[in-house]
Motif scaffolding. Structure first.
Motif, short mmCIF file in Angstrom:
data_model
loop_
_atom_site.label_atom_id
_atom_site.label_comp_id
_atom_site.label_asym_id
_atom_site.label_seq_id
_atom_site.Cartn_x
_atom_site.Cartn_y
_atom_site.Cartn_z
N ALA A 3 55.06 77.00 70.95
CA ALA A 3 56.25 76.37 70.06
C ALA A 3 57.43 76.24 70.63
N VAL A 4 58.25 75.51 70.39
CA VAL A 4 59.56 75.31 70.94
C VAL A 4 60.77 75.27 69.92
N ASN A 5 61.68 76.31 70.17
CA ASN A 5 62.87 76.40 69.15
C ASN A 5 62.21 76.82 67.98
N SER A 6 61.25 77.05 67.49
CA SER A 6 60.76 77.56 66.30
C SER A 6 61.22 79.12 65.78
N HIS A 59 67.58 77.24 74.22
CA HIS A 59 66.38 76.79 73.67
C HIS A 59 65.45 77.99 73.95
N SER A 60 64.38 78.01 73.08
CA SER A 60 63.25 79.25 73.27
C SER A 60 61.67 78.16 73.34
N LEU A 61 61.13 78.89 74.32
CA LEU A 61 59.63 78.47 74.27
C LEU A 61 58.98 79.70 74.09
N GLU A 62 58.10 79.53 72.89
CA GLU A 62 57.25 80.61 72.30
C GLU A 62 55.95 80.49 72.62
N ALA A 83 54.74 78.94 82.50
CA ALA A 83 53.90 77.74 82.86
C ALA A 83 54.05 76.68 81.99
N TYR A 84 54.13 76.84 80.63
CA TYR A 84 54.59 75.58 79.87
C TYR A 84 56.09 75.35 79.82
N LEU A 85 56.90 76.17 80.24
CA LEU A 85 58.40 75.85 80.54
C LEU A 85 58.43 75.10 81.66
N VAL A 86 57.97 75.43 82.92
CA VAL A 86 58.05 74.52 84.14
C VAL A 86 57.65 73.26 84.04
N ASP A 87 56.67 72.87 83.05
CA ASP A 87 55.90 71.67 82.86
C ASP A 87 57.04 70.88 81.89
N ARG A 88 57.41 71.69 80.89
CA ARG A 88 58.48 70.82 80.24
C ARG A 88 59.74 70.58 80.73
N LEU A 89 60.11 71.26 81.77
CA LEU A 89 61.15 70.87 82.49
C LEU A 89 61.12 69.68 83.38
N ARG A 90 59.98 69.67 84.01
CA ARG A 90 59.52 68.50 85.08
C ARG A 90 59.37 67.54 84.23
N ALA A 92 62.22 66.55 74.20
CA ALA A 92 61.50 65.32 74.48
C ALA A 92 59.99 65.45 74.85
N PRO A 93 59.73 66.17 75.65
CA PRO A 93 58.39 66.22 76.19
C PRO A 93 57.23 66.86 75.15
N ALA A 94 56.21 65.99 74.97
CA ALA A 94 55.03 66.81 74.44
C ALA A 94 54.54 68.03 74.96
N THR A 95 54.04 68.83 74.21
CA THR A 95 53.26 70.18 74.82
C THR A 95 51.93 69.57 75.16
N PRO A 96 51.56 69.89 76.36
CA PRO A 96 50.42 69.32 77.17
C PRO A 96 49.04 70.21 76.51
N SER A 97 48.02 69.73 76.74
CA SER A 97 46.71 70.53 76.31
C SER A 97 46.85 71.48 77.49
N PRO A 98 46.12 72.72 77.43
CA PRO A 98 45.83 73.63 78.59
C PRO A 98 45.27 72.83 80.07
#
Length: 212
Positions: free
Chosen positions: A64-67, A102-105, A143-150, A195-201
């Motif tokens: 989740a992002v910013n929840s 922002h938070s990524l949880e 891992a998900y944060l780095v992907d989101r930033l990229r 903006a970025p969607a959370t990718p599948s694993p």
């Protein structure tokens, strides 16, 4: 909270490469920090070990992002020694309301098992703190944060300091002058954290393999 330190002043400070800390959670004062050597995460150099890869692909969590930004901060501060005092809570809560913090949880059921929060400005993301409430919790979050930033068009992921834990994941230390150059270039960009969607694993692993 000191009337002199406002969210706007805080953003100006981040733009110059400095950030505030407190001596402890009970301290009434904040001080500015400008490290001689700066920790950064190259966005194309995040290292996913075999064990982390298995943990990501297990998919027994949700991202989740910013929840729960406040909850993420409180988890990060829940340790014997912390620099997160009441003023930090208040200031970064205001930055969150302004869309700059922002938070990524990482959640497992109704329990947050990992998370990270930080500040975005232009194409720079300043990681403030992270926590792990279960094995690999913080690593999955990173891992998900780095992907989101990229994917969001960011160019710089500042970790402020480097730790052995961050180094195993690909973080490096660069001189202050080099950091200032990277920061100046990143601030010319317009990164979008939301903006970025959370990718599948599976997609996360694929994209990480392509860039590392």
């Amino acid at each position: 909270m000191s009337d002199e330190l406002t969210p706007q002043l805080l953003l100006q400070a981040y733009g110059m490469g400095i950030f505030p800390m407190a001596e402890s959670r009970d301290s009434d004062a904040l001080f500015w920090v400008d490290p001689t050597d700066r920790g950064v995460f190259p966005l194309d150099g995040f290292y996913i070990s075999r064990s982390l890869r298995r943990a990501i692909l297990a998919a027994d969590y949700r991202i989740a992002v910013n929840s729960d930004f406040e909850g993420t901060m409180r988890h990060c501060a829940d340790r014997p020694e912390t620099w997160i005092n009441d003023d930090i809570f208040a200031l970064y809560g205001m930055l969150h309301d302004m869309g700059h913090a922002h938070s990524l949880e990482v959640w497992r059921g109704d329990t947050m098992i990992g998370g990270v929060y930080g500040v975005s400005l232009g194409g720079a993301f300043y990681g403030e703190s992270m926590f792990s409430g279960a094995t690999n919790g913080s690593k999955i979050a990173l891992a998900y944060l780095v992907d989101r930033l990229r994917m969001g068009g960011f160019a710089l992921f500042d970790t402020q300091f480097i730790t052995p834990h961050l180094a195993t994941l690909g973080a490096v230390e660069i001189p202050r002058a080099a950091f200032q150059e990277e920061l100046a270039a990143a601030l010319e960009l317009n990164g979008n954290f939301n903006a970025p969607a959370t990718p599948s694993p599976q997609l996360l692993i694929q994209r990480s393999t392509q860039t590392s």
